[in-house]
Design a protein around this motif. Sequence first.
Motif, PDB file in Angstrom:
ATOM      1  N   ALA A   1     -24.309  33.045  17.736  1.00 18.48           N
ATOM      2  CA  ALA A   1     -23.783  34.282  17.390  1.00 18.48           C
ATOM      3  C   ALA A   1     -23.257  33.961  15.689  1.00 18.48           C
ATOM      4  N   LYS A   2     -23.143  35.051  15.103  1.00 18.37           N
ATOM      5  CA  LYS A   2     -22.339  34.802  13.895  1.00 18.37           C
ATOM      6  C   LYS A   2     -20.923  35.000  14.019  1.00 18.37           C
ATOM      7  N   GLU A   3     -20.740  35.784  14.904  1.00 12.56           N
ATOM      8  CA  GLU A   3     -19.000  36.360  15.429  1.00 12.56           C
ATOM      9  C   GLU A   3     -19.154  36.180  16.668  1.00 12.56           C
ATOM     10  N   ILE A   4     -17.839  35.536  17.194  1.00 13.71           N
ATOM     11  CA  ILE A   4     -17.624  35.233  18.410  1.00 13.71           C
ATOM     12  C   ILE A   4     -16.083  35.610  18.777  1.00 13.71           C
ATOM     13  N   PRO A   5     -15.879  36.617  19.704  1.00 15.91           N
ATOM     14  CA  PRO A   5     -14.568  36.786  20.229  1.00 15.91           C
ATOM     15  C   PRO A   5     -13.905  35.438  20.471  1.00 15.91           C
ATOM     16  N   SER A   6     -12.547  35.426  20.364  1.00 14.92           N
ATOM     17  CA  SER A   6     -11.683  34.269  20.569  1.00 14.92           C
ATOM     18  C   SER A   6     -11.464  33.942  22.147  1.00 14.92           C
TER      19      SER A   6
ATOM     20  N   ILE B   1     -17.869  33.048  12.572  1.00 14.90           N
ATOM     21  CA  ILE B   1     -16.755  33.861  12.391  1.00 14.90           C
ATOM     22  C   ILE B   1     -15.890  34.015  13.605  1.00 14.90           C
ATOM     23  N   ILE B   2     -14.586  33.901  13.734  1.00 13.26           N
ATOM     24  CA  ILE B   2     -13.998  34.074  15.211  1.00 13.26           C
ATOM     25  C   ILE B   2     -13.389  35.172  14.841  1.00 13.26           C
ATOM     26  N   ILE B   3     -13.479  36.389  16.148  1.00 13.51           N
ATOM     27  CA  ILE B   3     -12.733  37.514  16.004  1.00 13.51           C
ATOM     28  C   ILE B   3     -11.358  37.301  16.843  1.00 13.51           C
ATOM     29  N   LYS B   4     -10.419  37.587  16.396  1.00 11.60           N
ATOM     30  CA  LYS B   4      -8.995  37.249  16.946  1.00 11.60           C
ATOM     31  C   LYS B   4      -8.883  38.534  17.832  1.00 11.60           C
ATOM     32  N   LYS B   5      -7.720  38.354  18.548  1.00 13.77           N
ATOM     33  CA  LYS B   5      -7.343  39.462  19.647  1.00 13.77           C
ATOM     34  C   LYS B   5      -6.679  40.686  18.612  1.00 13.77           C
ATOM     35  N   ASP B   6      -6.369  40.347  17.389  1.00 22.23           N
ATOM     36  CA  ASP B   6      -6.012  41.719  16.656  1.00 22.23           C
ATOM     37  C   ASP B   6      -6.880  42.017  15.840  1.00 22.23           C
ATOM     38  N   ASN B   7      -8.105  41.693  16.125  1.00 27.09           N
ATOM     39  CA  ASN B   7      -9.368  42.077  15.326  1.00 27.09           C
ATOM     40  C   ASN B   7      -9.329  41.507  13.751  1.00 27.09           C
ATOM     41  N   ASN B   8      -8.611  40.645  13.658  1.00 28.26           N
ATOM     42  CA  ASN B   8      -8.661  39.653  12.284  1.00 28.26           C
ATOM     43  C   ASN B   8      -9.930  38.772  12.525  1.00 28.26           C
ATOM     44  N   ARG B   9     -10.375  38.445  11.551  1.00 26.29           N
ATOM     45  CA  ARG B   9     -11.451  37.414  11.454  1.00 26.29           C
ATOM     46  C   ARG B   9     -11.282  36.246  10.844  1.00 26.29           C
ATOM     47  N   GLU B  10     -11.500  34.873  11.159  1.00 26.97           N
ATOM     48  CA  GLU B  10     -11.545  33.742  10.498  1.00 26.97           C
ATOM     49  C   GLU B  10     -12.504  32.858  10.764  1.00 26.97           C
ATOM     50  N   GLN B  11     -12.671  31.748   9.846  1.00 26.22           N
ATOM     51  CA  GLN B  11     -13.697  30.694   9.952  1.00 26.22           C
ATOM     52  C   GLN B  11     -13.319  30.110  11.226  1.00 26.22           C
ATOM     53  N   TYR B  12     -14.629  29.647  11.846  1.00 26.79           N
ATOM     54  CA  TYR B  12     -14.277  28.649  13.149  1.00 26.79           C
ATOM     55  C   TYR B  12     -13.657  27.427  12.491  1.00 26.79           C
ATOM     56  N   ASN B  13     -12.736  26.854  13.255  1.00 29.38           N
ATOM     57  CA  ASN B  13     -12.254  25.577  12.853  1.00 29.38           C
ATOM     58  C   ASN B  13     -12.208  24.788  14.146  1.00 29.38           C
ATOM     59  N   ARG B  14     -12.901  23.652  14.036  1.00 29.00           N
ATOM     60  CA  ARG B  14     -12.979  22.654  15.245  1.00 29.00           C
ATOM     61  C   ARG B  14     -11.225  22.193  15.789  1.00 29.00           C
ATOM     62  N   LYS B  15     -10.841  21.901  14.543  1.00 25.45           N
ATOM     63  CA  LYS B  15      -9.445  21.232  14.541  1.00 25.45           C
ATOM     64  C   LYS B  15      -8.581  22.180  15.754  1.00 25.45           C
ATOM     65  N   LYS B  16      -8.718  23.558  15.852  1.00 24.86           N
ATOM     66  CA  LYS B  16      -8.001  24.435  16.703  1.00 24.86           C
ATOM     67  C   LYS B  16      -8.370  23.917  18.036  1.00 24.86           C
ATOM     68  N   ILE B  17      -9.548  23.948  18.485  1.00 24.78           N
ATOM     69  CA  ILE B  17      -9.872  23.450  19.641  1.00 24.78           C
ATOM     70  C   ILE B  17      -9.397  22.206  20.204  1.00 24.78           C
ATOM     71  N   GLU B  18      -9.520  21.039  19.248  1.00 23.56           N
ATOM     72  CA  GLU B  18      -8.856  19.894  19.542  1.00 23.56           C
ATOM     73  C   GLU B  18      -7.639  19.789  19.593  1.00 23.56           C
TER      74      GLU B  18
END
Length: 150
Positions: free
Chosen positions: A100-105, A50-67
């Motif tokens: 980690a299960k959750e990582i800040p963006s 799970i990725i913790i976004k700047k606004d504290n929303n959480r979303e599932q990791y997506n490799r495509k976003k990094i690509e």
Amino acid sequence: MKCPYCNHLDTRVIDSRPAEDGSSIRRRRSCDVCGKRFTTYEKVETIPLIIIKKDNNREQYNRKKIENGVLRACYKRPVSADAIQQTVDSIETKIFSLEAKEIPSSTIGEIVMEELKGLDEVAYVRFASVYREFKDVNTFMDELKKILDN
């Protein structure tokens, strides 16, 4: 492995081979007590990241976003597709090695910048300008000076 027929706790593996999908192992087993045979499948259990976004929303990791981010940063740069894929693989390895299960963006952004710095300096500055939200030319120049001083 427990026998599904007699519930005996000890069974033997007779045969192991990769399953059709290639991501799991098919095992034929035999129960020593009742003599029946059955098949089990073994596959790697992945923990959803799970990725913790700047606004504290959480979303599932997506490799495509990094690509996509790395591709945009390398747009019209002399960087091969293989080098980009190796960079994304390296970024992903570093992310998952944090275990980690959750990582800040922000942590992911820093890892991406670190990898881009070694790949292409212009791509690094492009990514940093968006990631760090440069407000004016002075902050942009400060980042350039960091590169030039190294």
